[in-house]
Design a protein around this motif. Structure first.
Motif, PDB file in Angstrom:
ATOM      1  N   ASN A   1       0.827  -1.212   0.000  1.00  0.00           N
ATOM      2  CA  ASN A   1       0.000   0.000   0.000  1.00  0.00           C
ATOM      3  C   ASN A   1       0.863   1.264   0.000  1.00  0.00           C
ATOM      4  O   ASN A   1       0.473   2.294  -0.575  1.00  0.00           O
ATOM      5  CB  ASN A   1      -0.925   0.008   1.222  1.00  0.00           C
ATOM      6  CG  ASN A   1      -2.019  -1.048   1.093  1.00  0.00           C
ATOM      7  OD1 ASN A   1      -2.330  -1.489  -0.003  1.00  0.00           O
ATOM      8  ND2 ASN A   1      -2.578  -1.465   2.222  1.00  0.00           N
TER       9      ASN A   1
ATOM     10  N   GLY B   1       1.739   2.155  -3.343  1.00  0.00           N
ATOM     11  CA  GLY B   1       0.574   2.780  -3.970  1.00  0.00           C
ATOM     12  C   GLY B   1       0.446   4.240  -3.592  1.00  0.00           C
ATOM     13  O   GLY B   1       0.117   5.091  -4.439  1.00  0.00           O
ATOM     14  N   THR B   2       0.700   4.548  -2.329  1.00  0.00           N
ATOM     15  CA  THR B   2       0.658   5.951  -1.891  1.00  0.00           C
ATOM     16  C   THR B   2       1.705   6.772  -2.634  1.00  0.00           C
ATOM     17  O   THR B   2       1.437   7.888  -3.102  1.00  0.00           O
ATOM     18  CB  THR B   2       0.909   6.037  -0.373  1.00  0.00           C
ATOM     19  OG1 THR B   2      -0.095   5.294   0.305  1.00  0.00           O
ATOM     20  CG2 THR B   2       0.900   7.480   0.106  1.00  0.00           C
TER      21      THR B   2
ATOM     22  N   ALA C   1       0.703   7.407  -6.157  1.00  0.00           N
ATOM     23  CA  ALA C   1      -0.327   8.450  -6.241  1.00  0.00           C
ATOM     24  C   ALA C   1       0.289   9.842  -6.129  1.00  0.00           C
ATOM     25  O   ALA C   1      -0.297  10.832  -6.597  1.00  0.00           O
ATOM     26  CB  ALA C   1      -1.367   8.238  -5.140  1.00  0.00           C
ATOM     27  N   HIS C   2       1.469   9.934  -5.503  1.00  0.00           N
ATOM     28  CA  HIS C   2       2.193  11.213  -5.425  1.00  0.00           C
ATOM     29  C   HIS C   2       3.083  11.425  -6.648  1.00  0.00           C
ATOM     30  O   HIS C   2       3.872  12.374  -6.675  1.00  0.00           O
ATOM     31  CB  HIS C   2       3.034  11.267  -4.151  1.00  0.00           C
ATOM     32  CG  HIS C   2       2.248  11.651  -2.925  1.00  0.00           C
ATOM     33  ND1 HIS C   2       2.276  12.910  -2.365  1.00  0.00           N
ATOM     34  CD2 HIS C   2       1.378  10.930  -2.179  1.00  0.00           C
ATOM     35  CE1 HIS C   2       1.477  12.951  -1.310  1.00  0.00           C
ATOM     36  NE2 HIS C   2       0.919  11.761  -1.170  1.00  0.00           N
TER      37      HIS C   2
ATOM     38  N   TYR D   1       1.531  -2.060  -9.520  1.00  0.00           N
ATOM     39  CA  TYR D   1       2.016  -0.744  -9.950  1.00  0.00           C
ATOM     40  C   TYR D   1       2.957  -0.902 -11.142  1.00  0.00           C
ATOM     41  O   TYR D   1       4.172  -0.672 -11.036  1.00  0.00           O
ATOM     42  CB  TYR D   1       2.732  -0.035  -8.788  1.00  0.00           C
ATOM     43  CG  TYR D   1       1.912  -0.076  -7.525  1.00  0.00           C
ATOM     44  CD1 TYR D   1       0.700   0.594  -7.429  1.00  0.00           C
ATOM     45  CD2 TYR D   1       2.334  -0.833  -6.433  1.00  0.00           C
ATOM     46  CE1 TYR D   1      -0.080   0.510  -6.292  1.00  0.00           C
ATOM     47  CE2 TYR D   1       1.569  -0.906  -5.274  1.00  0.00           C
ATOM     48  CZ  TYR D   1       0.367  -0.234  -5.217  1.00  0.00           C
ATOM     49  OH  TYR D   1      -0.400  -0.321  -4.086  1.00  0.00           O
TER      50      TYR D   1
END
Ligand code: SF4
Length: 222
Positions: A175, A178-179, A182-183, A214
């Protein structure tokens, strides 16, 4: 001349500044207290350091044409107010500059990004674990601000996460990537942490899980 406090110098590396032969300058001092700190001798922030900055510059002057760049590592290089001057002096000798940072001072990072050719940014874990890992309140918020600065700057970079399942679990690691994605992060490296009697081996299948989740993030996996 910059008054950078230096804890040590590695005269030659081919792995700390991608694609370049470089020297590594280990800056003295770090305000955080990560349990797994790789360089605890560099943590105490006070004192003059082990090596005068002028001596480092003399060494580098003799390596012109032999080295491509200089890596500022630590400790935490951005702790020291004289880092920009030191980078200017290194660039004036004709070297490229890399920075290894934990991203704890976003304002200082913003000031040196124009002087840097590559950044290695430590991402120590998910937000909810950050303060426990660094033993410093508010640390995760500052790092995310630094992350956004690096991504927006256009400077080449790699985010790196030292991972130990005792710090946070595999699902949280997935996760976390994933964060970061997203940035806008597109380069990330996993550095499993081993201890005596417990080798640093990534879990079977994690590369597949990460790549499947990803595909647009380039990953350097052990
Ligand atoms: S940020 Fe880096 S240098 Fe500072 S305590 Fe953590 S691991 Fe050590």
């Amino acid at each position: 001349m910059a008054g950078l406090r230096i804890g040590g110098l590695t005269p030659l590396t081919s792995i700390d500044f991608p694609g370049r032969l470089a020297a590594v300058v280990f800056c003295q001092g770090c305000p955080w207290r990560c349990s797994y700190c790789h360089n605890p001798d560099l943590i105490p922030p006070r004192g003059p350091g082990n090596l005068p900055w002028g001596q480092v510059l003399d060494f580098l002057a003799g390596r012109r044409g032999l080295l491509d760049g200089v890596v500022f590592s630590g400790g935490e290089p951005t702790l020291q107010a004289s880092l920009p001057d030191a980078m200017h002096e290194v660039r004036a000798l004709g070297f490229q500059v890399a920075l290894h940072t934990a991203g704890m001072y976003p304002e200082r990072l913003a000031a040196v990004l124009p002087l840097v050719d590559w950044v290695g940014l430590d991402i120590k874990g998910p937000a909810r674990h950050y303060d426990a890992i660094t033993r410093t309140p508010g640390s995760g918020t500052r790092v995310m601000a630094s992350l956004d600065l690096v991504v927006a700057s256009g400077v080449d970079y790699e985010c790196r996460t030292t991972w130990d399942p005792e710090l946070f679990c595999e699902d949280e690691l997935i996760n976390l990537v994933g964060t970061l994605a997203a940035h806008g992060v597109r380069h990330w490296a996993l550095q499993p942490r081993g201890t005596a009697g417990r080798p640093s081996v990534p879990p079977e299948g994690i590369a597949h899980r990460l790549a499947a989740a990803y595909p647009h993030v380039f990953m350097r996996l052990p």
